[in-house]
Each structure stands twice: as C-alpha cells, then as structure tokens.
Design an enzyme around this catalytic site. Structure first.
Site, PDB file in Angstrom:
ATOM      1  N   GLY A 150       0.057   0.662  -5.173  1.00 10.48           N
ATOM      2  CA  GLY A 150      -1.215  -0.053  -5.127  1.00 10.48           C
ATOM      3  C   GLY A 150      -2.178   0.513  -6.141  1.00 10.48           C
ATOM      4  N   TYR A 195      13.006  -2.893  -5.329  1.00 11.90           N
ATOM      5  CA  TYR A 195      11.942  -2.846  -6.343  1.00 11.90           C
ATOM      6  C   TYR A 195      10.791  -1.884  -6.042  1.00 11.90           C
ATOM      7  CZ  TYR A 195       7.660  -4.303  -8.763  1.00 11.90           C
ATOM      8  OH  TYR A 195       6.491  -4.310  -9.482  1.00 11.90           O
ATOM      9  N   CYS A 226       0.816  -1.207   0.000  1.00 15.19           N
ATOM     10  CA  CYS A 226       0.000   0.000   0.000  1.00 15.19           C
ATOM     11  C   CYS A 226       0.848   1.254   0.000  1.00 15.19           C
ATOM     12  CB  CYS A 226      -0.852   0.081   1.272  1.00 15.19           C
ATOM     13  SG  CYS A 226      -1.900  -1.322   1.565  1.00 15.19           S
ATOM     14  N   ASN A 235      -0.271   0.685   6.065  1.00  9.74           N
ATOM     15  CA  ASN A 235       0.568  -0.051   5.124  1.00  9.74           C
ATOM     16  C   ASN A 235       1.330  -1.090   5.926  1.00  9.74           C
ATOM     17  OD1 ASN A 235       3.721   0.708   3.515  1.00  9.74           O
ATOM     18  ND2 ASN A 235       2.263  -0.860   2.998  1.00  9.74           N
ATOM     19  N   GLY A 236       1.305  -2.332   5.470  1.00 14.33           N
ATOM     20  CA  GLY A 236       2.048  -3.369   6.183  1.00 14.33           C
ATOM     21  C   GLY A 236       1.182  -4.582   6.431  1.00 14.33           C
ATOM     22  N   CYS A 270      13.257 -12.299   2.830  1.00 13.47           N
ATOM     23  CA  CYS A 270      12.875 -12.941   1.563  1.00 13.47           C
ATOM     24  C   CYS A 270      14.074 -13.602   0.883  1.00 13.47           C
ATOM     25  CB  CYS A 270      12.171 -11.955   0.639  1.00 13.47           C
ATOM     26  SG  CYS A 270      13.037 -10.403   0.399  1.00 13.47           S
ATOM     27  N   ASP A 326      15.211  -6.493 -11.618  1.00 14.52           N
ATOM     28  CA  ASP A 326      15.390  -6.393 -10.161  1.00 14.52           C
ATOM     29  C   ASP A 326      15.222  -7.736  -9.467  1.00 14.52           C
ATOM     30  OD1 ASP A 326      12.419  -5.883 -10.788  1.00 14.52           O
ATOM     31  OD2 ASP A 326      12.450  -6.410  -8.673  1.00 14.52           O
TER      32      ASP A 326
HETATM   33  P1  AMP Z   1       8.163 -13.438 -12.108  1.00 12.74           P
HETATM   34  O1  AMP Z   1       9.566 -13.923 -11.981  1.00 12.74           O
HETATM   35  O2  AMP Z   1       7.483 -13.909 -13.339  1.00 12.74           O
HETATM   36  O3  AMP Z   1       7.351 -13.819 -10.912  1.00 12.74           O
HETATM   37  O4  AMP Z   1       8.179 -11.871 -12.177  1.00 12.74           O
HETATM   38  C1  AMP Z   1       9.160 -11.109 -11.603  1.00 12.74           C
HETATM   39  C2  AMP Z   1       8.911  -9.649 -11.885  1.00 12.74           C
HETATM   40  O5  AMP Z   1       7.850  -9.162 -11.074  1.00 12.74           O
HETATM   41  C3  AMP Z   1      10.141  -8.820 -11.549  1.00 12.74           C
HETATM   42  O6  AMP Z   1      10.625  -8.292 -12.755  1.00 12.74           O
HETATM   43  C4  AMP Z   1       9.670  -7.717 -10.654  1.00 12.74           C
HETATM   44  O7  AMP Z   1       9.873  -6.484 -11.282  1.00 12.74           O
HETATM   45  C5  AMP Z   1       8.206  -7.948 -10.423  1.00 12.74           C
HETATM   46  N1  AMP Z   1       7.913  -8.109  -8.987  1.00 12.74           N
HETATM   47  C6  AMP Z   1       8.684  -8.668  -8.056  1.00 12.74           C
HETATM   48  N2  AMP Z   1       8.080  -8.670  -6.833  1.00 12.74           N
HETATM   49  C7  AMP Z   1       6.891  -8.069  -7.011  1.00 12.74           C
HETATM   50  C8  AMP Z   1       5.820  -7.733  -6.120  1.00 12.74           C
HETATM   51  N3  AMP Z   1       5.864  -8.035  -4.820  1.00 12.74           N
HETATM   52  N4  AMP Z   1       4.742  -7.118  -6.630  1.00 12.74           N
HETATM   53  C9  AMP Z   1       4.697  -6.827  -7.954  1.00 12.74           C
HETATM   54  N5  AMP Z   1       5.675  -7.108  -8.839  1.00 12.74           N
HETATM   55  C10 AMP Z   1       6.770  -7.722  -8.381  1.00 12.74           C
END
Ligand code: AMP
Length: 470
Positions: A35, A254, A9, A109-110, A448, A358
């Site tokens: 969000g 990210y 959020c 948020n959290g 993580c 990322d």
């Molecule tokens: P995938 O490996 O297909 O699950 O997708 C990874 C991509 O999702 C990465 O390029 C990130 O930029 C993006 N990503 C990573 N963590 C999140 C998150 N918590 N919420 C939304 N997008 C994310």
C-alpha cells in the site's frame, strides 16, 4: 460513499521493544509494496496511545521528529492502498479513539463483507462515523459491547463480522492480534531477543518485515485465533469455531514479496513452480524468456529453468515512479507504461520472446508491454501468465475491478490474445496453480479464478450490485 474493495494493506505490530515506533517504521517500510497511499503508526506507553498518519510513503511521513513523538514500548503500523477518489486522510489507519473501555488504536488488512450492513444498523441507532473504512465499524462494536475488558469486547465484535480481516489492536498496555476464521489474509508472528532474556513479540502481514528488523518467524496467527500480549505475557485463544480455510492464493501469485513466507510457504517457491508448471503445460519455441518486472521475475525464472530457454532481463523497471508526471502535450505513445518499463533492444532484437507476467486484469498494461517488446525488435511475442484467467472480482481485500472490466470475464483466451496483440497467449491452469502453492489440503481461496466464493455473500447485495454487472 463507502470505501470498499480497496483495502489492500500491510499491517505490523510490536510489543515490548524500547524503540517500538522505530521498529514499526521499519516494519511498514518493508511492507510498503502492500500500500502506497497512506501510512500510520500508533504507539502506547502504558498511560496513553499516540498516533501519527498521513498520505504518502512511509519514508517521507516518519521523520525523526515524528517518530520521536511516538513514545512507548509497543506500536502498530499500517500502509494502505486505495484507488483514486478514496485517498482521503480520514480513511488512513490506524484509527485511534477513546471509548468507554479506554484509549485504543486499530488497524486492519482485508475487507469485512458485512461492514456496510452493520454500519447502517449503527447509524440508524444514532452512531456517528467520520470515515468510510471498515475499521471504524469494528471500533463501534467494541465500544458497544457489554463485556468489560477490551479483549472480551473485541471477541464480541469479531464474532459479528464476516469476510476477511487480519487486525491489530493497541491499548495503553496491551496488543491484540486477530485473524478471521477463514484466514483469508496473512498474519505472521515473530520474536526478537532483547537484553536480559526478555522477548519482544512482532506481527506482520509478511515475513519480509521480520528480516529487516532481525526478528525470527515463529509461525502464523491461526485463522479464528486471537493473540493477546500484555504485562502477563502472551496468550493465544481460538475466538471462533473452526471454518474452512480460504487463504488468498493471489498473495502467492502477485501480492506478497517473493522474499516473504506467507501462509507458512516461501512465496518464491510457489512462483518458481508456477513458472515451471507453465512451461510444462504451455511449451514454446522461443529464443529468450523475459519477465515483466518485478511481478513476473520468479515465474519467468521457473519457466526458463524448466524449458531450457535462456532467461533475459529484456525489460527494465524504473522503481522511482512515485509522483505524477505531466505528459507533454505532444502525446508520447504509451507514456504511462514507458515511465515504468523500458525494453532492452540489444536483448530483444530479432528474438522470439516468451514474455512472462503474473496476471492480466483489464488487459491494458499487457497490450502496451507486448507492443513495447515488439517495437524493440522482437520477431515473436508469446505471452505466458502464471495464474488462470481472472474472471471474478475479489470481495476479500484485493483490489480487482468490476466484472465488466475484467477482460477474461467477458472474452475468450483467443480474443484476449488478439487484444493484447500477442502471437500466442496461455495461462496456468487452476490444477497447476493448486500444485504450485502445494494446496493438497484445499486451504486456499481461488474465487477470482472460479467465481466460487468461500463465504456466503447474502448480506452484501450492495457489494454485488456494484461489482457484478446487471
Ligand atoms: P492490466 O491487465 O492492464 O489490468 O494489468 C495487469 C497488471 O497489473 C499485472 O501485470 C499485475 O502485475 C498487476 N496487478 C494485478 N492485480 C493487481 C492488483 N490487485 N493491484 C495492483 N496491481 C495488480
């Protein structure tokens, strides 16, 4: 169903501004990346608390008419992300209620890790809940507190919570902002100079919200701190004993915008350094460095600068993918990712490409992007990831899937390389990630990447069962 883990959020608050709701609208607009499912604003005008929230994007929800109804010189705002199935308006924030301590609105948020347990106890005693959000649990605790003032009742409530929360509470004449004792999620403080030497106080998940409204960043709400702004001015107090800091490193990897200062550090500085360190740790013989936009851009720049390999925008992102499209029945290969990204053949054809992103979560997106780059004519694709392998789910407010679905939890780097069909794959090491965020004081949470959680999760067996495969 409880709505867990999906509380990514953005929160915002303003006190002492004649156009508080408009300012909050701009604030949450700048936080929209945190969000996109629902948004809400509550405002207060000394006698009552107004609130409007809806599913969708900030710019669509808050029309001039809607904002015109949100009277008062203080406001809080919220943007919420949730996964499919949880997108109910009932869970949109802020929550506005009338309690024995008066009217109030709360947004946070959290992820409060013992919320389910508290809720169960309250329900056993007859409490009624209308949504599945943690926020409602906090409101019940405030209402049940024996303390007379809202601030004291909130303190009472916060001391019963575990996990991650950065929250904003609005009453007709007060704004209270608090952060959990570990400081998992960010909360920045700022000021705006108003006419007649008056000061308007603002708070936001990220400082990019301050830039838009012309506020000056003054530092962060400290972990375990409560900031109370009311007619008598602003007071800051520590409501909980000092705990080990556990700032979410994923905000720097990210989640936050690169133009924000998060936990007192410019996000872009961390990301560029992640890229530089990645280039030092995993050099590549290649012709071009290409980011996966937008998330990989800053790290790719760092990689290019450090390695001397030219930076090229070999993938272009369409930023307007808000709606759902109906895929033609004659299936288009990799339709979903093509909606978002398109390769620039001219830059990729015949090139050895270092592709920088990322993170890899499930691996499905990376696989499609690697294919896309190869189909555009790249002779080699070397994937570089600006953080370590994601091996454990987050219980503190970042939406990660179950351990089952995290590709790095169950596969070696070489297996992942084969799955994503890259010529080589390398991740930034944990040591380098620490260096990139300048964590010499050990103030960040890396759960993580390590599976070592900074809080005891004993009270959340249900959470663990739902996230860790048996
Ligand atoms: P995938 O490996 O297909 O699950 O997708 C990874 C991509 O999702 C990465 O390029 C990130 O930029 C993006 N990503 C990573 N963590 C999140 C998150 N918590 N919420 C939304 N997008 C994310």
């Amino acid at each position: 169903m409880f709505d867990k883990f999906h509380e990514e959020c953005g929160v915002f608050a303003v006190y002492g501004h004649p156009e508080a709701a408009n300012v909050a609208d701009l604030g949450i607009f700048a936080l929209q990346h945190r969000g996109q499912e629902s948004a809400g604003i509550a405002s207060a005008d000394n006698s009552t608390v107004h609130c409007h929230k809806a599913m969708g994007h900030v710019a669509d929800i808050f029309t001039p008419t809607v904002l015109g109804g949100l009277h008062g010189d203080k406001a809080i705002g919220h943007t919420r992300y949730s996964t499919a199935g949880d997108t109910v308006i009932l869970n949109a924030q802020p929550f506005r209620v009338t309690t024995n301590k008066g009217k109030m609105a709360l947004a946070h948020n959290g992820n409060i890790t013992n919320a389910m347990e508290i809720r169960k106890e309250l329900e056993d005693e007859g409490a009624i809940f209308s949504a599945s959000s943690d926020t409602e649990v906090v409101l019940h605790l405030i209402s049940r507190s024996r303390e007379r003032t809202v601030a004291a009742a909130l303190r009472d409530a916060l001391l019963q919570l575990e996990g991650a929360f950065s929250l904003v509470l609005l009453t007709p004449n007060q704004l209270i902002v608090a952060r959990d004792p570990h400081g998992f999620r960010p909360m920045a403080m700022g000021q705006m100079e108003m006419s007649g030497d008056r000061i308007s106080y603002v708070f936001a998940s990220e400082t990019c919200a301050f830039d838009l409204i012309g506020a000056v960043y003054m530092g962060d709400v400290e972990p375990g701190e409560m900031v109370i702004v009311g007619p008598e001015g602003m007071t800051r107090e520590r409501y909980a004993p000092k705990r080990k800091r556990a700032q979410c490193v994923f905000e720097h990897v990210y989640f936050s915008r690169p133009d924000s200062i998060v936990f007192g550090r410019p996000v872009v500085q961390s990301r560029e350094l992640m890229g530089r360190l990645l280039a030092r740790q995993h050099p590549t013989n290649a012709d071009v460095v290409v980011p996966v936009p937008d998330s990989g851009v800053a790290a790719a720049l760092g990689y290019a600068n450090e390695s001397g390999i030219p930076f090229r925008m070999g993938l272009i992102r369409n930023h307007h993918v808000g709606r759902t499209f109906i895929e033609p029945s004659q299936a288009i290969r990799d339709f979903g990712v093509k909606l978002k990204l398109n390769p620039v053949r001219h830059l990729l054809k015949g090139k050895r490409v270092v592709l920088v992103d990322d993170s890899i979560v499930r691996g499905t997106t990376s696989r499609k992007i690697v294919r896309m780059v190869r189909n555009a004519g790249a002779s080699e694709v070397h994937l570089r990831i600006s953080c370590p392998p994601t091996v454990s789910p987050c219980f503190y407010g970042v939406d990660t899937p179950t351990k089952n679905e995290l590709i790095a939890a169950n596969h070696s780097t070489d297996e992942i390389r084969r799955y994503v069909e890259a010529d080589s794959l390398a991740y930034l090491s944990l040591t380098h990630l620490r260096e990139a965020v300048d964590d010499s004081k050990q103030e960040y949470c890396y759960a993580c990447y390590t599976g070592e959680y900074p809080t005891e999760l004993v009270n959340i067996t249900e959470l663990l069962e739902s996230k860790v495969p048996r």
